[in-house]
Write a protein that holds these residues in place. Structure first.
Motif, PDB file in Angstrom:
ATOM      1  N   PRO A  16       0.797  -1.224   0.000  1.00  0.00           N
ATOM      2  CA  PRO A  16       0.000   0.000   0.000  1.00  0.00           C
ATOM      3  C   PRO A  16       0.834   1.282   0.000  1.00  0.00           C
ATOM      4  N   LEU A  17       0.153   2.383  -0.303  1.00  0.00           N
ATOM      5  CA  LEU A  17       0.767   3.704  -0.258  1.00  0.00           C
ATOM      6  C   LEU A  17       0.763   4.277   1.155  1.00  0.00           C
ATOM      7  N   ALA A  18      -0.119   3.756   2.016  1.00  0.00           N
ATOM      8  CA  ALA A  18      -0.289   4.322   3.355  1.00  0.00           C
ATOM      9  C   ALA A  18      -0.508   3.213   4.374  1.00  0.00           C
ATOM     10  N   GLY A  19      -0.210   3.546   5.621  1.00  0.00           N
ATOM     11  CA  GLY A  19      -0.435   2.624   6.727  1.00  0.00           C
ATOM     12  C   GLY A  19       0.784   1.790   7.035  1.00  0.00           C
ATOM     13  N   PRO A  20       0.721   1.041   8.137  1.00  0.00           N
ATOM     14  CA  PRO A  20       1.847   0.216   8.557  1.00  0.00           C
ATOM     15  C   PRO A  20       1.906  -1.096   7.800  1.00  0.00           C
ATOM     16  N   VAL A  21       3.026  -1.776   7.925  1.00  0.00           N
ATOM     17  CA  VAL A  21       3.095  -3.185   7.550  1.00  0.00           C
ATOM     18  C   VAL A  21       2.863  -3.948   8.852  1.00  0.00           C
ATOM     19  N   VAL A  22       1.983  -4.936   8.812  1.00  0.00           N
ATOM     20  CA  VAL A  22       1.598  -5.696  10.007  1.00  0.00           C
ATOM     21  C   VAL A  22       2.003  -7.152   9.814  1.00  0.00           C
ATOM     22  N   ALA A  23       2.644  -7.712  10.817  1.00  0.00           N
ATOM     23  CA  ALA A  23       3.021  -9.129  10.796  1.00  0.00           C
ATOM     24  C   ALA A  23       2.301  -9.839  11.936  1.00  0.00           C
ATOM     25  N   ALA A  24       2.003 -11.102  11.700  1.00  0.00           N
ATOM     26  CA  ALA A  24       1.410 -11.937  12.755  1.00  0.00           C
ATOM     27  C   ALA A  24       2.187 -13.241  12.822  1.00  0.00           C
ATOM     28  N   ALA A  25       2.383 -13.713  14.046  1.00  0.00           N
ATOM     29  CA  ALA A  25       2.996 -15.016  14.303  1.00  0.00           C
ATOM     30  C   ALA A  25       1.964 -15.834  15.047  1.00  0.00           C
ATOM     31  N   GLY A  26       1.819 -17.088  14.666  1.00  0.00           N
ATOM     32  CA  GLY A  26       0.825 -17.929  15.321  1.00  0.00           C
ATOM     33  C   GLY A  26       1.315 -19.331  15.583  1.00  0.00           C
ATOM     34  N   THR A 171      -0.114  11.940   7.431  1.00  0.00           N
ATOM     35  CA  THR A 171       1.026  11.427   8.201  1.00  0.00           C
ATOM     36  C   THR A 171       1.128   9.910   8.096  1.00  0.00           C
ATOM     37  N   TRP A 172       0.081   9.248   7.600  1.00  0.00           N
ATOM     38  CA  TRP A 172       0.095   7.797   7.455  1.00  0.00           C
ATOM     39  C   TRP A 172       0.592   7.337   6.092  1.00  0.00           C
ATOM     40  N   HIS A 173       0.895   8.288   5.210  1.00  0.00           N
ATOM     41  CA  HIS A 173       1.470   7.927   3.914  1.00  0.00           C
ATOM     42  C   HIS A 173       2.975   7.708   4.065  1.00  0.00           C
ATOM     43  N   ARG A 174       3.488   6.795   3.275  1.00  0.00           N
ATOM     44  CA  ARG A 174       4.919   6.504   3.276  1.00  0.00           C
ATOM     45  C   ARG A 174       5.635   7.540   2.421  1.00  0.00           C
ATOM     46  N   SER A 175       6.924   7.775   2.676  1.00  0.00           N
ATOM     47  CA  SER A 175       7.623   8.896   2.024  1.00  0.00           C
ATOM     48  C   SER A 175       7.624   8.791   0.519  1.00  0.00           C
ATOM     49  N   GLU A 176       7.793   7.600  -0.011  1.00  0.00           N
ATOM     50  CA  GLU A 176       7.762   7.446  -1.467  1.00  0.00           C
ATOM     51  C   GLU A 176       6.415   7.930  -1.997  1.00  0.00           C
ATOM     52  N   GLU A 177       5.358   7.661  -1.247  1.00  0.00           N
ATOM     53  CA  GLU A 177       4.042   8.086  -1.667  1.00  0.00           C
ATOM     54  C   GLU A 177       3.871   9.585  -1.459  1.00  0.00           C
ATOM     55  N   ARG A 178       4.597  10.162  -0.504  1.00  0.00           N
ATOM     56  CA  ARG A 178       4.554  11.621  -0.344  1.00  0.00           C
ATOM     57  C   ARG A 178       5.147  12.275  -1.583  1.00  0.00           C
ATOM     58  N   ARG A 179       6.221  11.687  -2.109  1.00  0.00           N
ATOM     59  CA  ARG A 179       6.822  12.192  -3.341  1.00  0.00           C
ATOM     60  C   ARG A 179       5.854  11.991  -4.499  1.00  0.00           C
ATOM     61  N   VAL A 180       5.252  10.808  -4.579  1.00  0.00           N
ATOM     62  CA  VAL A 180       4.277  10.514  -5.630  1.00  0.00           C
ATOM     63  C   VAL A 180       3.077  11.450  -5.503  1.00  0.00           C
ATOM     64  N   GLY A 181       2.735  11.819  -4.273  1.00  0.00           N
ATOM     65  CA  GLY A 181       1.612  12.744  -4.051  1.00  0.00           C
ATOM     66  C   GLY A 181       1.786  14.049  -4.809  1.00  0.00           C
ATOM     67  N   LYS A 182       3.017  14.540  -4.910  1.00  0.00           N
ATOM     68  CA  LYS A 182       3.267  15.764  -5.681  1.00  0.00           C
ATOM     69  C   LYS A 182       2.949  15.534  -7.145  1.00  0.00           C
ATOM     70  N   GLU A 183       3.310  14.354  -7.650  1.00  0.00           N
ATOM     71  CA  GLU A 183       2.990  14.020  -9.042  1.00  0.00           C
ATOM     72  C   GLU A 183       1.484  13.907  -9.226  1.00  0.00           C
TER      73      GLU A 183
END
Length: 189
Positions: A16-26, A171-183
């Motif tokens: 995704p362009l925004a949000g965390p990466v979530v891992a689960a262990a089970g 603030t939940w967007h990742r920096s690469e997406e912040r750059r893409v946001g300008k585009e």
């Protein structure tokens, strides 16, 4: 037991362009009917299974924030989230099986290509990570309704790109997406 206590491990949210990466262990304590790769299940089935897995497994959840993704890159941020998920388990596994590329985690393990379709432990982790992340993105959708996070979960849909163009990145967007946001702003302006 050749490997001792085995934990399945998977993640959600690498693309995704925004949000965390979530891992689960089970670590499953018994069988859970209907468990499969989270991508092959409906949202309703995933949510139903989430509760069953929580009742029948030791589960650890870990995440990496957009800032950590920006600082470390997505691969290392995923590794960090996976190690946090392992740390969140109340029972320490002696071996991990992972869907995808093995990330040299703090516990020895093995990558199984397509593991979320072959291993109930990995499939359970896949479901837990996906449902947890989707729930978090719904909550972010309530806080930032202009972006529609609850609908696209942070992925680069046309509506999401249009929202970035109109409002700029959150603030939940990742920096690469912040750059893409300008585009995006210039594309839809």
């Amino acid at each position: 037991e050749r490997f001792g206590t085995v934990a399945g491990l998977d993640e959600a949210g690498r693309g995704p362009l925004a949000g965390p990466v979530v891992a689960a262990a089970g670590i499953l304590r018994g069988p859970v009917r209907g468990v499969n790769d989270s991508k092959l299940l409906s949202a309703k089935d995933r949510e139903s299974l989430y509760g069953e897995i929580a009742d029948r497994a030791y589960v650890g959840i870990g995440l990496s924030t957009p800032e950590e993704i920006d600082l470390l890159n997505i691969l290392n941020a995923t590794k960090l989230a996976m190690n946090r998920a392992l740390d969140g388990l109340s029972v320490r596994p002696s071996y991990v099986i992972i869907d995808g590329k093995y990330l040299n985690l703090k516990i020895r393990g093995r990558c199984i290509v397509g593991g979320d379709r072959l291993s109930a432990s990995i499939a359970s982790a896949s479901i837990m990570a996906k449902v947890f992340r989707d729930s978090l993105m719904k909550d972010l959708g309530n806080l930032y309704p202009e972006y529609g996070y609850e609908k696209h979960k942070g992925y680069g849909t046309e509506k999401h790109l249009q929202a970035i163009a109109r409002y700029g990145p959150s603030t939940w967007h990742r920096s690469e997406e912040r750059r893409v946001g300008k585009e995006c702003r210039s594309r839809w302006s």
